[in-house]
Design a protein around this motif. Structure first.
Motif, PDB file in Angstrom:
ATOM      1  N   GLY A   8     -17.528  20.023 110.094  1.00 46.64           N
ATOM      2  CA  GLY A   8     -16.970  19.688 111.405  1.00 46.64           C
ATOM      3  C   GLY A   8     -15.459  19.802 111.432  1.00 46.64           C
ATOM      4  O   GLY A   8     -14.829  20.337 110.515  1.00 46.64           O
ATOM      5  N   ALA A   9     -14.888  19.271 112.489  1.00 48.32           N
ATOM      6  CA  ALA A   9     -13.449  19.364 112.721  1.00 48.32           C
ATOM      7  C   ALA A   9     -12.702  18.338 111.864  1.00 48.32           C
ATOM      8  O   ALA A   9     -13.209  17.255 111.576  1.00 48.32           O
ATOM      9  N   GLU A  13      -7.732  17.852 114.162  1.00 51.97           N
ATOM     10  CA  GLU A  13      -8.360  18.629 115.246  1.00 51.97           C
ATOM     11  C   GLU A  13      -9.067  17.727 116.253  1.00 51.97           C
ATOM     12  O   GLU A  13      -9.242  18.103 117.401  1.00 51.97           O
ATOM     13  N   ARG A  14      -9.476  16.536 115.802  1.00 54.94           N
ATOM     14  CA  ARG A  14     -10.142  15.583 116.692  1.00 54.94           C
ATOM     15  C   ARG A  14      -9.159  14.646 117.372  1.00 54.94           C
ATOM     16  O   ARG A  14      -9.551  13.716 118.050  1.00 54.94           O
ATOM     17  N   ASP A  66     -17.786  11.564 118.269  1.00 61.98           N
ATOM     18  CA  ASP A  66     -17.092  12.857 118.267  1.00 61.98           C
ATOM     19  C   ASP A  66     -17.123  13.499 116.881  1.00 61.98           C
ATOM     20  O   ASP A  66     -17.311  14.703 116.758  1.00 61.98           O
ATOM     21  N   THR A  67     -16.954  12.700 115.841  1.00 68.14           N
ATOM     22  CA  THR A  67     -16.996  13.233 114.476  1.00 68.14           C
ATOM     23  C   THR A  67     -18.337  13.892 114.192  1.00 68.14           C
ATOM     24  O   THR A  67     -18.401  15.013 113.687  1.00 68.14           O
ATOM     25  N   VAL A  69     -20.779  14.818 116.434  1.00 64.80           N
ATOM     26  CA  VAL A  69     -21.085  15.902 117.378  1.00 64.80           C
ATOM     27  C   VAL A  69     -20.354  17.182 116.983  1.00 64.80           C
ATOM     28  O   VAL A  69     -20.939  18.271 116.996  1.00 64.80           O
ATOM     29  N   ARG A  70     -19.094  17.055 116.568  1.00 66.16           N
ATOM     30  CA  ARG A  70     -18.341  18.244 116.162  1.00 66.16           C
ATOM     31  C   ARG A  70     -18.796  18.795 114.823  1.00 66.16           C
ATOM     32  O   ARG A  70     -18.529  19.951 114.499  1.00 66.16           O
ATOM     33  N   LYS A  72     -22.045  18.904 113.996  1.00 59.83           N
ATOM     34  CA  LYS A  72     -23.420  19.396 114.188  1.00 59.83           C
ATOM     35  C   LYS A  72     -23.557  20.899 113.901  1.00 59.83           C
ATOM     36  O   LYS A  72     -24.484  21.312 113.222  1.00 59.83           O
ATOM     37  N   ASP A  74     -21.981  22.739 111.914  1.00 60.92           N
ATOM     38  CA  ASP A  74     -21.776  23.068 110.500  1.00 60.92           C
ATOM     39  C   ASP A  74     -22.859  22.527 109.581  1.00 60.92           C
ATOM     40  O   ASP A  74     -22.857  22.803 108.397  1.00 60.92           O
TER      41      ASP A  74
END
Length: 78
Positions: A8-9, A13-14, A66-67, A69-70, A72, A74
């Motif tokens: 993830g990001a 980036e988040r 958010d962590t 979901v972003r 997912k 990867d």
């Protein structure tokens, strides 16, 4: 055991201003995943569903929606 990659990001980036102290997910060389999150073991341990358990060497951690979901995209399917 080694960290192979971030899943993830990155925190920056988040939206983390420091980019250093935020939830994170990493894939390990043995195929497992390591998660950096806030330790909420004392809060949630007694609230686990009846079919869930935690070993003495395990902790319950939370990460932001958010962590995850972003991350997912990867996470491998198998």
């Amino acid at each position: 055991m080694k960290i192979v990659r971030r899943v993830g990001a990155s925190p920056r980036e988040r939206g983390s201003l420091s980019g250093q102290t935020c939830p994170d997910i990493f894939e390990l060389s043995d195929g497992r995943f390591a998660v950096i999150g806030t330790d909420v073991t004392e809060i949630l341990d007694g609230r686990l569903p009846l079919d869930a358990a935690r070993a003495d060497n395990e902790r319950i951690v939370v990460i932001t929606r958010d962590t995850l979901v972003r991350a997912k995209a990867d996470i491998p399917e198998a």
